[in-house]
Motif scaffolding. Sequence first.
Motif, PDB file in Angstrom:
ATOM      1  N   TYR A   1       0.826  -1.217   0.000  1.00  0.00           N
ATOM      2  CA  TYR A   1       0.000   0.000   0.000  1.00  0.00           C
ATOM      3  C   TYR A   1       0.857   1.263   0.000  1.00  0.00           C
ATOM      4  CZ  TYR A   1      -3.771  -3.175   1.390  1.00  0.00           C
ATOM      5  OH  TYR A   1      -4.673  -4.203   1.436  1.00  0.00           O
TER       6      TYR A   1
ATOM      7  N   PRO B   1      -6.424  -0.129  -2.120  1.00  0.00           N
ATOM      8  CA  PRO B   1      -5.204   0.562  -1.663  1.00  0.00           C
ATOM      9  C   PRO B   1      -5.549   2.025  -1.395  1.00  0.00           C
ATOM     10  CG  PRO B   1      -5.128   0.215  -4.028  1.00  0.00           C
ATOM     11  CD  PRO B   1      -6.366  -0.467  -3.547  1.00  0.00           C
TER      12      PRO B   1
ATOM     13  N   LYS C   1      -2.926   4.966  -5.080  1.00  0.00           N
ATOM     14  CA  LYS C   1      -2.036   3.821  -5.219  1.00  0.00           C
ATOM     15  C   LYS C   1      -2.693   2.756  -6.102  1.00  0.00           C
ATOM     16  CE  LYS C   1       0.640   5.922  -2.374  1.00  0.00           C
ATOM     17  NZ  LYS C   1       1.343   5.574  -1.162  1.00  0.00           N
TER      18      LYS C   1
END
Lengths: 264, 264, 264, 264, 264, 264
Positions: free
Chosen positions: A115, A156, A160
């Motif tokens: 992440y 995420p 991301k």
Amino acid sequence: DFMHAFENDVKPAFGASQEILDGFLARGILPWGNPVRDVLDDGALLIQQAASSDGPGLVSILLEGSPNAGKTALGAELAKMSGFPFVKICSPEDMVGYTESAKCMQIRKIFDDAYRSAQSCIIVDNVERLLDYGPIGPRYSNLTLQALLVLLKKNPPKGKRLLVVCTTSRREVLDQMEMLSAFTDVLHVSNLTKSEHFKVVLENSGVFSKSEMDKLLKKLAGYKISIGIKKVLGLLDMVKQMKQDKMIKFITKLEDEGFIVLNV
Amino acid sequence: DFMHAFENDVKPAFGASQEILDGFLARGILPWGNPVRDVLDDGALLIQQAASSDGPGLVSILLEGSPNAGKTALGAELAKMSGFPFVKICSPEDMVGYTESAKCMQIRKIFDDAYRSAQSCIIVDNVERLLDYGPIGPRYSNLTLQALLVLLKKNPPKGKRLLVVCTTSRREVLDQMEMLSAFTDVLHVSNLTKSEHFKVVLENSGVFSKSEMDKLLKKLAGYKISIGIKKVLGLLDMVKQMKQDKMIKFITKLEDEGFIVLNV
Amino acid sequence: DFMHAFENDVKPAFGASQEILDGFLARGILPWGNPVRDVLDDGALLIQQAASSDGPGLVSILLEGSPNAGKTALGAELAKMSGFPFVKICSPEDMVGYTESAKCMQIRKIFDDAYRSAQSCIIVDNVERLLDYGPIGPRYSNLTLQALLVLLKKNPPKGKRLLVVCTTSRREVLDQMEMLSAFTDVLHVSNLTKSEHFKVVLENSGVFSKSEMDKLLKKLAGYKISIGIKKVLGLLDMVKQMKQDKMIKFITKLEDEGFIVLNV
Amino acid sequence: DFMHAFENDVKPAFGASQEILDGFLARGILPWGNPVRDVLDDGALLIQQAASSDGPGLVSILLEGSPNAGKTALGAELAKMSGFPFVKICSPEDMVGYTESAKCMQIRKIFDDAYRSAQSCIIVDNVERLLDYGPIGPRYSNLTLQALLVLLKKNPPKGKRLLVVCTTSRREVLDQMEMLSAFTDVLHVSNLTKSEHFKVVLENSGVFSKSEMDKLLKKLAGYKISIGIKKVLGLLDMVKQMKQDKMIKFITKLEDEGFIVLNV
Amino acid sequence: DFMHAFENDVKPAFGASQEILDGFLARGILPWGNPVRDVLDDGALLIQQAASSDGPGLVSILLEGSPNAGKTALGAELAKMSGFPFVKICSPEDMVGYTESAKCMQIRKIFDDAYRSAQSCIIVDNVERLLDYGPIGPRYSNLTLQALLVLLKKNPPKGKRLLVVCTTSRREVLDQMEMLSAFTDVLHVSNLTKSEHFKVVLENSGVFSKSEMDKLLKKLAGYKISIGIKKVLGLLDMVKQMKQDKMIKFITKLEDEGFIVLNV
Amino acid sequence: DFMHAFENDVKPAFGASQEILDGFLARGILPWGNPVRDVLDDGALLIQQAASSDGPGLVSILLEGSPNAGKTALGAELAKMSGFPFVKICSPEDMVGYTESAKCMQIRKIFDDAYRSAQSCIIVDNVERLLDYGPIGPRYSNLTLQALLVLLKKNPPKGKRLLVVCTTSRREVLDQMEMLSAFTDVLHVSNLTKSEHFKVVLENSGVFSKSEMDKLLKKLAGYKISIGIKKVLGLLDMVKQMKQDKMIKFITKLEDEGFIVLNV
Ligand SMILES: Nc1ncnc2c1ncn2[C@@H]1O[C@H](COP(=O)(O)OP(=O)(O)OP(=O)(O)O)[C@@H](O)[C@H]1O
Ligand SMILES: Nc1ncnc2c1ncn2[C@@H]1O[C@H](COP(=O)(O)OP(=O)(O)OP(=O)(O)O)[C@@H](O)[C@H]1O
Ligand SMILES: Nc1ncnc2c1ncn2[C@@H]1O[C@H](COP(=O)(O)OP(=O)(O)OP(=O)(O)O)[C@@H](O)[C@H]1O
Ligand SMILES: Nc1ncnc2c1ncn2[C@@H]1O[C@H](COP(=O)(O)OP(=O)(O)OP(=O)(O)O)[C@@H](O)[C@H]1O
Ligand SMILES: Nc1ncnc2c1ncn2[C@@H]1O[C@H](COP(=O)(O)OP(=O)(O)OP(=O)(O)O)[C@@H](O)[C@H]1O
Ligand SMILES: Nc1ncnc2c1ncn2[C@@H]1O[C@H](COP(=O)(O)OP(=O)(O)OP(=O)(O)O)[C@@H](O)[C@H]1O
Ligand SMILES: [Mg+2]
Ligand SMILES: [Mg+2]
Ligand SMILES: [Mg+2]
Ligand SMILES: [Mg+2]
Ligand SMILES: [Mg+2]
Ligand SMILES: [Mg+2]
């Protein structure tokens, strides 16, 4: 400060992961037929979707097929194709003898690390083993199952991108565990099922002479075939070292272990 | 002193929770049909009841519907509509790999914090996951189940107001666990089931041309439809990036994954 | 010395318990019909028996009835009626997330404290929850069950008096657990089942006009009724806040949730 | 030295145990009929056998009968009759909330202490509770079962005498656990089953007038009777406090709770 | 050094074990019939095999028979007959309340000690109890089972001799656990089944007069008999103390407890 | 540094393992028939494959057969034949009383050590015992099963060679656990089934005279035979010590324990 220390803790394991990916792909991906192409095409589409800036930025793929079908190698290939810089392998081989919770913590850490990278790819190899699936009972780690069910659907952080590639040879078990619906898509990794498939692999191997191959392919015409690419390569490895009767041994083995069965 | 220290420990997580709520609602609530309106209307009534100074000051709502139906987003919408200043998210995503008792302690803490605020709203997302429900066995955390059964019926202290919004895609499991009767009300979050529902979403997305949409809606006339709003948005995200054949791909996907089925 | 220190540790929780009792009885006990009177009469007899200096000085009562029937309030009423100075509440609400053994220790402590007072009353609320009863499996805490089975039959020390009042909405579960025979007496807390019962409650609430009530009661004549007093009060709380159509909403709710069913 | 310290640790709990025995026998043993005499006669024989210097010096008795039949009191009576100086009570009441292993250690300690006395008597009250028997499942403590199975057959050291008296209201459970064969003898503690049995108890109690008794006994003639002595005494305690209608209340209770049933 | 310290730790428990053996044999082995002789003869052969310098030096015997048949005494007799200097008793009586793993460690230690002696004999008494076998479930200690399964087949170090004698009254349970095949031989310890068997024991006891015995033996002619020697001795101990009616009591007991049953 | 310390920790247990191998082979491998030759031939081929520099460098063999068939000895023989310098024995005998996780750690360590040697051979003896397989339940260590399932398929590091030889007498259990497919090949270790097989062993033993043997072999003609070589050697050990009637005893034993059965 804390965040800084934490960030520093994240050393995208290019080195290590790259090495493992290379190991998975040591013998390359032989394009022995349409099923191989289909997986790669569908995979390419899903990778594109993962990379696109629309949507929640999460794509999860399950590669399922019988043992030795080439699932792990194809998973590694997809990871390479994505070009995502952060690649991480989550494999039962690295967690032999771990307790349920140690295993979950390890999995969680891998996702948490991902992440924090702009574009990450996680390969979760051999999911049924990761779940400690034992057919007598049956038994499995519910803690790990719950962790995967949540992590496979958890978006995420904003901005991301995350691509998750899982492999399994027990599709029906994952189905019973209601895991299938957690994936963006499920791709089937097929066994070799036609003599043409064999042809590509045998020619590429150079183990047999042209006439031996012709004889084999003619013979296979009357058979039902189903064998994984890893098994084929293994048998070739074996007969390669014989001085004579290679082809006979090869066919005998195929028949004895039930990979080819006479059509009725 | 102790009470003071304790109170100070309570930092209503406006920031964090607000951010998460916004994340849940990033794509907004599209009013694609009556089922959406019904949930919002019933929700408004229940919120009013929760806020009123009569009664014990506790209202608990279960939003249930199939995966991707939009449960979490609607739960977040209700929380926003309440205007209650203390909002807290209780989600399995934050407890991956937690032991049963750590999970219970976390849940308990969230409720304990809420009891100290005049008006609180708690979103308990994905209850079946919070219960570690595994269909093989089946398995679940009885400790967590007991905690929820008690907390869902426990009145806040005199004068305090508490609104609890839970979501689940396994209504029948919660029913077997005798959880349903613990809620003040159970609201159904519906899938899109009519071509008019589709129309609203497609027009809003701007992915297809007018003629493409007409073609699609005509075609859908002969089909039985059932698909969650999250899935629709996902498919649109995907085809949006194609150069051509968007509509064909869209329909193919709908058919392949069984979201639309020809009427017999 | 030890005994002294020990005794000092015993601070009969008049304050706290009294507050909780008051909370349970915040809305009072409405004498809506004979079933209410029966419970109170039988309770009075049993209290007398507990207080009398003959016999072993132990009386244990189980109040059982469906959810919302008013069990907890009636239990609190009995505790008040006893006039016993030491009253203690043993409720699952105070033990959320406790381990089996922590729960048992807590229960044991409550009884141990009671044994040291001349006249004690213990309310054990919601026994099935205290036992962590989960219907899937089923699961329950055997440790807690054993503790209750023993404590419900254990005589207080010579000369001490103990009244135990338990409540449950799962009589059949306690029966399967062979708990019922551990009680001196089992009293049924009934739902409202006749229109006359409704009449008392509605008149007391002042929510509807005389004509509205007449209409309702006439309508109810043709219906089979079964609803707990807590549910009735809750519905009244809700409709009370509406500007119009209160009675229609009230009846609709009664019908929708199955509390009233047309006679066939 | 060690042995000395150890021996000193053994303070035969005359005091405490005697007090508990007296508690068990507070209301004495009313000779209400032949079944009572039979238990006492057989018990006397077995005590004689335990005390005799022939044989291995171990006699273990199981007193089994329905709840309230008077098992514990008769067990205490046997212990008194033995005249053995070291008497120890092993009762679930003293082990509420104990873990399996703490319970076993406690039991073991009691037996270990007994082995060090020339003549010991151990009362193991309510064996099914000591085994944590829960009928749903069913569940029980196998650790405790194993401990009892071994200890009930383990001979005391040479020259020492040990009498073990156990009670249970779940003979069939102990049978399933294959415990019955571990006892030297199993004695049945009977309920009152005839009007003559009642006569003895009622006369002794002095609660009713002669004419009331006659009426009762006449009425009972047509009934099937089965009620434990403890229950009878409890009901008498209750009606004793009424100003009038004692006999009616008494009969009503007997009928309502099914202790007397009309012969067909 | 370590090995020295370790060796010193090994104090072959001649004393203690001898005492226990004597306890087992306090009443000797009465040769009441052929079944007794058979066990002793077969045992002698197996002991010879264990002692011989050919083969792996391991012989394991299971003595199985119903409760009270005399298994433990015969096991002790075999141990004596072997003349092996190192004798160790592995009995559940010494492990009451032990955890599974403590039990296994104890068993393992006994075998480890034996491996260090040139000629050892281990008596494993009451195997089903050592395995914590509980018939409800059923339950057993798998850890202990695995330990025994391995240790019963593990050869002692080169040149060492080991004789293992186990006893059980649950042959069928050990069979289900697939333990039987782990023994070199399984010997049946029989109950007394003929009046001649009785004759030997009664004459030896001297409890009855000649004429009493004749009467008994005549009577037994028409009965099916099955009773363990330990039970017979117990009953004799009991009647021995009576002033009169010894024979009647003896026969009554035999009939009541089902040891003798009239032939049909 | 760390790697250095780690490497030093690896002391290939030539000594110890060699000794154990010799112990397994103390009585040698008697070539009593074709089944023995087949195992050795197939084994030789698989060893060659393991040693070859093509392929992933991993070969895993399962030797399965009934108890006493000679599995462990043949496994040791294969290990010797391989000539691999690093040989390690992974046997339940060394892990009696280990917890699941201690067992797994031990197994993992053996494999980890092997990966650090250029050519390693691991004998995993008695897999069903290593898995703590208990037939009642059934029970087994899932942790150990998962560890073996992963380790049996995990390739050694690049350039290293690993031969794993496992033995089991419960092929069907390993099949149910889906372990069989984890092996490169499964070889059957057969019992003696023909009189010719017996002939070889008897001649080699020198226990009987020529005429005795002739008589035996003639007799065996009419029988169905199935007996493990270890059992045959054990019986010969036993009769060898008799002064007379050796052959009669031998045949009686064969018949009594069901190793030879008359053909119908
Ligand atoms: N078209 C192909 N697809 C997959 N693998 C291929 C292909 N061509 C060659 N290979 C090689 O075949 C082998 C496949 O092995 P792989 O470990 O991926 O199989 P698997 O299905 O994961 O096996 P397992 O069921 O044991 O996990 C690899 O060595 C890979 O390099
Ligand atoms: N009318 C609507 N109702 C709900 N969600 C909507 C609606 N219109 C648009 N959306 C969007 O659809 C998405 C619904 O996703 P959401 O996570 O709420 O589904 P879900 O039912 O909780 O899925 P899951 O079963 O995976 O938990 C959100 O992005 C939300 O913004
Ligand atoms: N006659 C009555 N009997 C019981 N409760 C009454 C009565 N009249 C009014 N009440 C009120 O009704 C409510 C009953 O709620 P209570 O919590 O006792 O129900 P309950 O049966 O314990 O519910 P639950 O099944 O959730 O435990 C209380 O607020 C009480 O003051
Ligand atoms: N003949 C009798 N036999 C037994 N108890 C008697 C008799 N006569 C009077 N009693 C009194 O009856 C009571 C019997 O209670 P006791 O606790 O022994 O019953 P119990 O069978 O052990 O009950 P439970 O099933 O609850 O354990 C005692 O107070 C005892 O003094
Ligand atoms: N022929 C005999 N065989 C065995 N025991 C005998 C024999 N003759 C006399 N005895 C005596 O009988 C008693 C047998 O008791 P033992 O404890 O051996 O029986 P058991 O079968 O082990 O009983 P349990 O089933 O309780 O373990 C011993 O006291 C022993 O001395
Ligand atoms: N052809 C043979 N094959 C195997 N073992 C042989 C052979 N000839 C002689 N032997 C001897 O037979 C014995 C076989 O015993 P081994 O322990 O290997 O049997 P096993 O099948 O492993 O038994 P278990 O089922 O108890 O594990 C060994 O002593 C071995 O030396
Ligand atoms: Mg793979
Ligand atoms: Mg959701
Ligand atoms: Mg209540
Ligand atoms: Mg009792
Ligand atoms: Mg014995
Ligand atoms: Mg072996």
